[in-house]
Write a protein that holds these residues in place. Structure first.
Motif, PDB file in Angstrom:
ATOM      1  N   ASN A 232       0.757  -1.239   0.000  1.00  0.00           N
ATOM      2  CA  ASN A 232       0.000   0.000   0.000  1.00  0.00           C
ATOM      3  C   ASN A 232       0.789   1.292   0.000  1.00  0.00           C
ATOM      4  OD1 ASN A 232      -2.709   0.495  -0.267  1.00  0.00           O
ATOM      5  ND2 ASN A 232      -3.141  -0.836   1.502  1.00  0.00           N
ATOM      6  N   ILE A 233       1.702   1.422  -0.923  1.00  0.00           N
ATOM      7  CA  ILE A 233       2.419   2.689  -1.062  1.00  0.00           C
ATOM      8  C   ILE A 233       1.528   3.561  -1.945  1.00  0.00           C
ATOM      9  CG2 ILE A 233       4.616   3.744  -1.675  1.00  0.00           C
ATOM     10  CD1 ILE A 233       5.710   0.833  -1.900  1.00  0.00           C
ATOM     11  N   SER A 234       1.179   4.733  -1.448  1.00  0.00           N
ATOM     12  CA  SER A 234       0.136   5.446  -2.177  1.00  0.00           C
ATOM     13  C   SER A 234       0.604   6.728  -2.841  1.00  0.00           C
ATOM     14  CB  SER A 234      -1.039   5.738  -1.258  1.00  0.00           C
ATOM     15  OG  SER A 234      -0.566   6.449  -0.158  1.00  0.00           O
ATOM     16  N   SER A 235       1.909   7.007  -2.834  1.00  0.00           N
ATOM     17  CA  SER A 235       2.326   8.179  -3.598  1.00  0.00           C
ATOM     18  C   SER A 235       3.359   7.754  -4.625  1.00  0.00           C
ATOM     19  CB  SER A 235       2.899   9.262  -2.686  1.00  0.00           C
ATOM     20  OG  SER A 235       4.193   8.900  -2.265  1.00  0.00           O
ATOM     21  N   TYR A 236       3.427   8.488  -5.724  1.00  0.00           N
ATOM     22  CA  TYR A 236       4.338   8.143  -6.809  1.00  0.00           C
ATOM     23  C   TYR A 236       5.785   8.184  -6.317  1.00  0.00           C
ATOM     24  CZ  TYR A 236       0.289   8.728  -9.805  1.00  0.00           C
ATOM     25  OH  TYR A 236      -0.947   8.595 -10.386  1.00  0.00           O
ATOM     26  N   LYS A 237       6.120   9.254  -5.602  1.00  0.00           N
ATOM     27  CA  LYS A 237       7.484   9.379  -5.094  1.00  0.00           C
ATOM     28  C   LYS A 237       7.743   8.345  -4.007  1.00  0.00           C
ATOM     29  CE  LYS A 237       8.123  14.254  -6.054  1.00  0.00           C
ATOM     30  NZ  LYS A 237       7.596  15.531  -5.576  1.00  0.00           N
ATOM     31  N   GLY A 238       6.685   7.973  -3.272  1.00  0.00           N
ATOM     32  CA  GLY A 238       6.816   7.027  -2.177  1.00  0.00           C
ATOM     33  C   GLY A 238       7.374   5.686  -2.614  1.00  0.00           C
ATOM     34  N   VAL A 239       7.043   5.262  -3.847  1.00  0.00           N
ATOM     35  CA  VAL A 239       7.492   3.948  -4.319  1.00  0.00           C
ATOM     36  C   VAL A 239       9.014   3.891  -4.350  1.00  0.00           C
ATOM     37  CG1 VAL A 239       7.502   2.374  -6.282  1.00  0.00           C
ATOM     38  CG2 VAL A 239       5.411   3.595  -5.671  1.00  0.00           C
ATOM     39  N   GLU A 240       9.616   4.909  -4.939  1.00  0.00           N
ATOM     40  CA  GLU A 240      11.077   4.901  -5.038  1.00  0.00           C
ATOM     41  C   GLU A 240      11.717   4.998  -3.646  1.00  0.00           C
ATOM     42  OE1 GLU A 240      12.690   8.032  -7.453  1.00  0.00           O
ATOM     43  OE2 GLU A 240      14.619   7.010  -7.660  1.00  0.00           O
ATOM     44  N   ARG A 241      11.143   5.865  -2.807  1.00  0.00           N
ATOM     45  CA  ARG A 241      11.725   6.052  -1.473  1.00  0.00           C
ATOM     46  C   ARG A 241      11.579   4.795  -0.619  1.00  0.00           C
ATOM     47  NH1 ARG A 241       8.748  10.904   0.848  1.00  0.00           N
ATOM     48  NH2 ARG A 241      10.094  10.542   2.621  1.00  0.00           N
ATOM     49  N   ALA A 242      10.408   4.158  -0.692  1.00  0.00           N
ATOM     50  CA  ALA A 242      10.186   2.938   0.099  1.00  0.00           C
ATOM     51  C   ALA A 242      11.168   1.849  -0.328  1.00  0.00           C
ATOM     52  CB  ALA A 242       8.750   2.453  -0.097  1.00  0.00           C
ATOM     53  N   LEU A 243      11.375   1.722  -1.645  1.00  0.00           N
ATOM     54  CA  LEU A 243      12.283   0.688  -2.142  1.00  0.00           C
ATOM     55  C   LEU A 243      13.725   0.987  -1.751  1.00  0.00           C
ATOM     56  CD1 LEU A 243      10.666   0.061  -5.642  1.00  0.00           C
ATOM     57  CD2 LEU A 243      10.876  -1.609  -3.800  1.00  0.00           C
ATOM     58  N   LEU A 244      14.113   2.255  -1.846  1.00  0.00           N
ATOM     59  CA  LEU A 244      15.482   2.635  -1.442  1.00  0.00           C
ATOM     60  C   LEU A 244      15.712   2.287   0.018  1.00  0.00           C
ATOM     61  CD1 LEU A 244      15.926   6.106  -3.187  1.00  0.00           C
ATOM     62  CD2 LEU A 244      17.373   4.088  -3.525  1.00  0.00           C
ATOM     63  N   PHE A 245      14.707   2.618   0.855  1.00  0.00           N
ATOM     64  CA  PHE A 245      14.844   2.312   2.277  1.00  0.00           C
ATOM     65  C   PHE A 245      14.962   0.813   2.492  1.00  0.00           C
ATOM     66  CE2 PHE A 245      13.195   0.850   6.265  1.00  0.00           C
ATOM     67  CZ  PHE A 245      13.870   1.638   7.182  1.00  0.00           C
ATOM     68  N   GLU A 246      14.062   0.061   1.857  1.00  0.00           N
ATOM     69  CA  GLU A 246      14.007  -1.380   2.084  1.00  0.00           C
ATOM     70  C   GLU A 246      15.271  -2.084   1.584  1.00  0.00           C
ATOM     71  OE1 GLU A 246      12.116  -3.056   3.958  1.00  0.00           O
ATOM     72  OE2 GLU A 246      12.842  -5.040   3.361  1.00  0.00           O
ATOM     73  N   ILE A 247      15.792  -1.639   0.458  1.00  0.00           N
ATOM     74  CA  ILE A 247      17.018  -2.264  -0.073  1.00  0.00           C
ATOM     75  C   ILE A 247      18.185  -2.011   0.879  1.00  0.00           C
ATOM     76  CG2 ILE A 247      18.741  -2.139  -1.931  1.00  0.00           C
ATOM     77  CD1 ILE A 247      16.287  -1.683  -3.831  1.00  0.00           C
ATOM     78  N   SER A 248      18.287  -0.784   1.393  1.00  0.00           N
ATOM     79  CA  SER A 248      19.429  -0.542   2.283  1.00  0.00           C
ATOM     80  C   SER A 248      19.240  -1.276   3.612  1.00  0.00           C
ATOM     81  CB  SER A 248      19.697   0.954   2.457  1.00  0.00           C
ATOM     82  OG  SER A 248      18.815   1.482   3.387  1.00  0.00           O
ATOM     83  N   ARG A 249      17.980  -1.445   4.051  1.00  0.00           N
ATOM     84  CA  ARG A 249      17.736  -2.235   5.265  1.00  0.00           C
ATOM     85  C   ARG A 249      18.205  -3.677   5.058  1.00  0.00           C
ATOM     86  NH1 ARG A 249      13.968  -5.614   7.922  1.00  0.00           N
ATOM     87  NH2 ARG A 249      13.088  -6.100   5.874  1.00  0.00           N
ATOM     88  N   GLN A 250      17.829  -4.251   3.898  1.00  0.00           N
ATOM     89  CA  GLN A 250      18.221  -5.641   3.631  1.00  0.00           C
ATOM     90  C   GLN A 250      19.739  -5.768   3.458  1.00  0.00           C
ATOM     91  OE1 GLN A 250      15.871  -7.652   0.639  1.00  0.00           O
ATOM     92  NE2 GLN A 250      13.952  -6.792   1.400  1.00  0.00           N
ATOM     93  N   ARG A 251      20.354  -4.750   2.830  1.00  0.00           N
ATOM     94  CA  ARG A 251      21.813  -4.786   2.665  1.00  0.00           C
ATOM     95  C   ARG A 251      22.529  -4.745   4.026  1.00  0.00           C
ATOM     96  NH1 ARG A 251      23.125  -4.833  -2.396  1.00  0.00           N
ATOM     97  NH2 ARG A 251      22.231  -3.363  -3.874  1.00  0.00           N
TER      98      ARG A 251
END
Ligand SMILES: [Zn+2]
Length: 472
Positions: free
Chosen positions: A213-232
């Motif tokens: 449920n990411i509901s903003s266009y910019k949110g998608v990129e930011r959520a993924l950036l956050f999640e990738i660095s968390r997993q890294r």
């Protein structure tokens, strides 16, 4: 592109250009209305209420499938997806499971001029549930309100294969999808809640995490950036990433655990017996004929019909509204000049103001500005000034040119300014003569300053050469 990043998207788009909801006659124009004022027994899920399929919604979904190069199903069918949640009072959502309306498509996405294919797994139809309104954040809220205006809004869900390799690619994909849906005129992406994304993300070899449920266009990129660095970071510390569902908190820009794998829900899907299977194969050709010109075809046409650069054609066709605006202008003046003034200057000034072309002035005003440029009545600098005033204050370009003194100064005034600048800047003149070309820029700049930007820089340049060579 990051080699070890694997991203797949599930994008829910409201077919918000339809007049009525997916299974009832309630209006879809509920944005800004009081909660629960656009509802009926069907979309509230009251016992005994029967759904009736909105034929136009099926047509729209087929058009989306075709635009995404999918195969269209022979037969399509609805299912009940059973789960209980307050936004879904009847305890199941009507969606598609087996036999989705379209499958196996493809869309390209380009980042840094590299164009890559992204496979579309399926496009299916479903109804939107109601909307939960949390007081404060989802974690700390003491109670929650439910608004059923959204319940039963027609959605299509576009599911990609895990072919995306970076958050930037994901953002590009979503933007392009939005543009295609707007070209088809089935979707208005500017409305609240029009587009929501679930993203699956993993690092090669690691478990898959779903962000809901990411509901903003910019949110998608930011959520993924956050999640990738968390997993890294976890990988670096030797901690195993577990399969789970997370929520993206837009305000704090982080993802938080919603439920882990052990709690993952098992939906029971049953065919929706109140809706018969639909045979849609014979709709396909009829709808194919109705498909409008899509972005890539328009881009090719713009290039050949108007003789504009590839880059301009790309910018101008990225949004249907900008493309239409350009065609309006290009039809009545020099199309190459029109491309520069619409794609570079107008779009640039709109971006700077965080506005889009709907907030621009009428194309007729742009045609007038280009005409004044062509007749050498105003300079480029003057034209930019007119555009800025039109965007900020409105008005008529002719009176802006007059009231702000933007008309080009007469040649003899330019000549006088050039002569003065030559006599006032002996050392720059000396530099120029000793072969320092940057001194020319300085001298032109001084003349422009003296004439308050109303001289034509090209003319100033010629005059300077002429006069300086004369005095050599
Ligand atoms: Zn209804």
């Amino acid at each position: 592109m990051e080699d070890d990043v694997i991203i797949g998207l599930e994008i829910h788009c409201q077919l918000n250009k339809l007049n009525s909801k997916l299974f009832c006659g309630c209006s879809t124009k509920h944005h800004g209305s009081e909660p629960n004022t656009h509802t009926c027994p069907v979309c509230l899920g009251l016992p005994g209420a029967l759904p009736v399929i909105n034929k136009k919604a099926v047509e729209y979904a087929i058009m989306v499938g075709l635009a995404l190069n999918c195969g269209i199903a022979e037969h399509t069918q609805f299912y009940r997806k059973n789960y209980y949640y307050p936004d879904l009072p009847r305890g199941f959502q009507i969606t598609q499971y087996d036999y989705p309306i379209a499958e196996n498509g493809m869309m390209t996405v380009d980042v840094d001029s590299i164009e890559r294919p992204v496979r579309i797994k399926r496009v299916h139809m479903e109804e939107d549930p109601g909307r939960l309104v949390h007081q404060g954040s989802i974690e700390t809220s003491k109670y929650v309100l439910v608004d059923y205006n959204r319940s039963g809004m027609p959605l299509i869900e576009v599911v990609t294969e895990p072919d995306l390799r970076s958050p930037k690619e994901a953002r590009r994909f979503i933007n392009k999808l939005r543009n295609i849906l707007e070209y088809l005129d089935v979707f208005d992406g500017s409305l609240e809640g029009a587009l929501r994304v679930d993203a699956n993300v993993s690092l090669k070899g690691g478990a898959r995490v779903e962000i809901k449920n990411i509901s903003s266009y910019k949110g998608v990129e930011r959520a993924l950036l956050f999640e990738i660095s968390r997993q890294r970071n976890m990988k670096r510390r030797g901690v195993t990433v577990t399969q789970e569902t997370r929520h993206y908190d837009d305000e704090r820009n982080c993802t938080i655990t919603l439920r882990s794998k052990e709690q993952a829900e098992e939906y029971r899907y049953f065919p929706e017996a109140d809706l018969v299977p639909l045979s849609v194969k014979d709709w396909e050709n009829k709808l194919k004929a109705r498909l409008p010109e899509l972005p890539e075809a328009k881009r090719d046409r713009f290039r050949s019909q108007y003789g504009i650069s590839d880059n301009h054609a790309k910018v101008l066709t990225a949004e249907i509204r900008l493309a239409n605006y350009y065609e309006c202008v290009a039809g009545k003046c020099d199309p190459v000049m029109a491309a520069t003034w619409v794609a570079d200057y107008l779009k640039g000034e709109l971006n700077y103001r965080d506005r889009d072309v709907r907030d621009a002035f009428e194309p007729e005003k742009m045609i007038f500005i280009i005409d004044q440029l062509k007749k050498a009545i105003i300079t480029d600098k003057g034209a930019v000034e007119v555009i800025r005033v039109l965007l900020d204050e409105g008005g008529e370009p002719a009176s802006i040119i007059k009231s702000r003194n933007l008309a080009k100064v007469e040649s003899d005034i330019t000549r006088k300014a050039v002569t003065e600048v030559i006599s006032e800047n002996a050392s720059a003149v000396q530099d120029l003569r000793s072969g320092k070309p940057q001194a020319m820029n300085f001298l032109v700049g001084m003349v422009m300053k003296k004439t308050r930007g109303r001289a034509d820089p090209e003319e100033v340049n010629l005059l300077l050469r002429e006069l300086l060579e004369c005095t050599l």
